[in-house]
Design an enzyme around this catalytic site. Structure first.
Site, PDB file in Angstrom:
ATOM      1  N   LYS A   1     -11.763  53.811  29.112  1.00 17.30           N
ATOM      2  CA  LYS A   1     -11.423  53.209  30.416  1.00 17.30           C
ATOM      3  C   LYS A   1     -10.135  52.394  30.325  1.00 17.30           C
ATOM      4  CE  LYS A   1     -15.386  54.217  32.872  1.00 17.30           C
ATOM      5  NZ  LYS A   1     -16.506  54.006  33.717  1.00 17.30           N
TER       6      LYS A   1
ATOM      7  N   LYS B   1     -16.102  64.586  29.826  1.00 18.77           N
ATOM      8  CA  LYS B   1     -17.390  64.376  30.483  1.00 18.77           C
ATOM      9  C   LYS B   1     -17.221  64.402  32.014  1.00 18.77           C
ATOM     10  CE  LYS B   1     -18.880  59.982  31.078  1.00 18.77           C
ATOM     11  NZ  LYS B   1     -19.746  59.702  32.213  1.00 18.77           N
TER      12      LYS B   1
ATOM     13  N   LYS C   1     -18.021  60.381  37.919  1.00 17.90           N
ATOM     14  CA  LYS C   1     -17.925  60.237  39.372  1.00 17.90           C
ATOM     15  C   LYS C   1     -16.632  59.565  39.828  1.00 17.90           C
ATOM     16  CE  LYS C   1     -21.795  57.135  39.092  1.00 17.90           C
ATOM     17  NZ  LYS C   1     -21.253  56.068  38.255  1.00 17.90           N
TER      18      LYS C   1
HETATM   19  N1  AQP Z   1     -21.465  63.807  32.469  1.00 17.76           N
HETATM   20  C1  AQP Z   1     -22.670  63.261  32.293  1.00 17.76           C
HETATM   21  N2  AQP Z   1     -23.677  63.975  31.778  1.00 17.76           N
HETATM   22  C2  AQP Z   1     -24.916  63.427  31.596  1.00 17.76           C
HETATM   23  N3  AQP Z   1     -25.207  62.132  31.926  1.00 17.76           N
HETATM   24  C3  AQP Z   1     -24.210  61.410  32.454  1.00 17.76           C
HETATM   25  N4  AQP Z   1     -24.146  60.122  32.886  1.00 17.76           N
HETATM   26  C4  AQP Z   1     -22.900  59.852  33.330  1.00 17.76           C
HETATM   27  N5  AQP Z   1     -22.129  60.932  33.213  1.00 17.76           N
HETATM   28  C5  AQP Z   1     -22.905  61.915  32.664  1.00 17.76           C
HETATM   29  C6  AQP Z   1     -25.277  59.217  32.905  1.00 17.76           C
HETATM   30  O1  AQP Z   1     -25.469  58.828  34.251  1.00 17.76           O
HETATM   31  C7  AQP Z   1     -25.754  57.427  34.333  1.00 17.76           C
HETATM   32  C8  AQP Z   1     -24.679  56.806  35.195  1.00 17.76           C
HETATM   33  O2  AQP Z   1     -24.027  55.813  34.575  1.00 17.76           O
HETATM   34  P1  AQP Z   1     -22.972  54.837  35.245  1.00 17.76           P
HETATM   35  O3  AQP Z   1     -22.862  55.011  36.693  1.00 17.76           O
HETATM   36  O4  AQP Z   1     -23.325  53.486  34.793  1.00 17.76           O
HETATM   37  O5  AQP Z   1     -21.602  55.199  34.611  1.00 17.76           O
HETATM   38  P2  AQP Z   1     -21.073  56.275  33.679  1.00 17.76           P
HETATM   39  O6  AQP Z   1     -21.979  56.546  32.536  1.00 17.76           O
HETATM   40  O7  AQP Z   1     -19.686  55.867  33.288  1.00 17.76           O
HETATM   41  O8  AQP Z   1     -21.075  57.534  34.670  1.00 17.76           O
HETATM   42  P3  AQP Z   1     -19.861  58.242  35.367  1.00 17.76           P
HETATM   43  O9  AQP Z   1     -20.408  59.282  36.263  1.00 17.76           O
HETATM   44  O10 AQP Z   1     -18.879  58.690  34.334  1.00 17.76           O
HETATM   45  O11 AQP Z   1     -19.237  57.095  36.250  1.00 17.76           O
HETATM   46  P4  AQP Z   1     -17.779  56.447  36.217  1.00 17.76           P
HETATM   47  O12 AQP Z   1     -16.837  57.552  36.504  1.00 17.76           O
HETATM   48  O13 AQP Z   1     -17.803  55.407  37.250  1.00 17.76           O
HETATM   49  O14 AQP Z   1     -17.568  55.888  34.830  1.00 17.76           O
HETATM   50  C9  AQP Z   1     -25.808  56.943  32.885  1.00 17.76           C
HETATM   51  O15 AQP Z   1     -27.123  57.008  32.397  1.00 17.76           O
HETATM   52  C10 AQP Z   1     -24.948  57.936  32.162  1.00 17.76           C
HETATM   53  O16 AQP Z   1     -25.225  58.044  30.785  1.00 17.76           O
END
Ligand code: AQP
Length: 325
Positions: free
Chosen positions: A110, A192, A195
């Protein structure tokens, strides 16, 4: 067991979030005491629009319900409404070595992604996450692979606290699905699915059929044309096969067999149909819930009251052990 997990209101919940986290939550909700929150405080560490935040929180709650969480069984609330999360985060930060935070993969990723906004919250994010978990004395944390390192730090902090001040916290274990713990981006299968990335890189739980069709048909695939699972040589098609398999409960070798002699185009068309059909009830439920603002508000209020009771009890113990009372 007591289970804790959350999702940030950063962008639309996608199939990666669903297959990595929410699908596990749903299967856990019947037999465990589950605490699932919307992590609004975490979302402040990356660029966001203050005027849109509440709407995004509501959308996440709607997604939880549309995907199948039952508010009579689980505690659902917004993280910032239970003040003990931030209090415990501060207290835990005083026993957390900075080196542990600097080596976190998410911090490194990040910091690269948001070069103009490398704030202290981005570094201390895992301490707040440890507080989110330990506050409820969770035994297990269902997440995708990307959060495993943070749960490991949570265990380290629990151990350190218990050794220094006396036993309070269980050391929570990570719970990851055997497959689907890391769904990859549709536009760059080496990354990965996230969102906060461009919309064409993920399938949101509520994408309309025509949007799903467009995104899957233009998803990055690999050279060659055989539908074969091989993460190193064919990361794009392997990721799509994983999604297909998880949404149909069909083992990958069987899917490969079904597509022998057919190309990527046929496979993508079939996958598009699988996704559209699987997400159809989610879209229907979302539409119903969008007009039920009062109901959503009530769920959050009830959830926050239940969460607060647990959080306050833990903090009485923590303050006492740390010499604050
Ligand atoms: N690509 C993925 N595959 C499987 N699991 C995933 N998670 C996130 N991306 C994947 C799981 O979803 C939950 C959401 O976690 P979060 O919103 O706290 O943030 P994150 O892990 O950083 O998810 P994103 O989608 O990548 O959001 P942004 O873009 O905002 O950083 C967690 O349980 C995560 O492991």
């Amino acid at each position: 067991m007591r289970i804790v997990s959350g999702i940030q209101p950063t962008g639309p919940i996608h199939v990666g979030n669903y297959l990595g986290a929410i699908k596990q939550w749903i299967s856990l909700q019947d037999k465990n005491e589950c605490v699932f929150f919307v992590a609004d405080l975490h979302a402040l560490t990356t660029p966001y629009e203050a005027k849109d935040l509440q709407k995004s929180v509501t959308e996440k709650v709607i997604a939880y319900l549309a995907a199948g969480l039952d508010p009579d069984k689980v505690i659902i609330f917004t993280q910032s409404k239970v003040k003990e999360h931030t209090e415990l985060a501060w207290l835990l930060s005083t026993i957390c070595p900075i080196g542990e935070l600097e080596r976190m993969t998410q911090y490194k990723d990040k910091s690269k992604k948001y070069k103009e906004n490398i704030n202290a919250g981005l570094l201390t994010y895992p301490v707040l996450m440890a507080a989110d978990i330990l506050l409820y004395k969770a035994q297990a944390v269902p997440t995708g692979k990307d959060q495993e390192q943070h749960v490991e730090l949570t265990r380290t902090l629990a151990r350190k606290f218990n050794q220094k001040f006396g036993q309070i916290f269980p050391e929570p274990k990570s719970m990851m699905p055997e497959y689907g713990a890391k769904i990859m981006s549709l536009s760059d299968p080496k990354k990965k699915m996230s969102k906060s990335d461009e919309s064409k890189s993920y399938i949101s739980l509520f994408d309309e059929p025509e949007v799903i069709t467009k995104k899957i048909m233009s998803a990055e695939t690999d050279s060659g044309k055989e539908v074969v699972y091989n993460v190193t040589k064919k990361p794009g098609i392997s990721n799509l096969l994983t999604i297909y398999s998880l949404l149909t409960d069909k083992p990958i070798p069987e899917i490969q067999k079904d597509f022998t002699g057919k190309g990527y185009g046929d496979f993508k068309k079939a996958l598009t149909k699988v996704i559209i059909d699987y997400l159809e009830p989610f879209r229907r439920k979302q539409k119903e819930l969008q007009s039920r603002e009062v109901y959503i508000k009530e769920i959050l209020e009830k959830g926050q009251e239940r969460a607060r009771i647990i959080a306050e009890t833990t903090m009485l113990e923590v303050r006492s052990k740390m010499g604050l009372t």
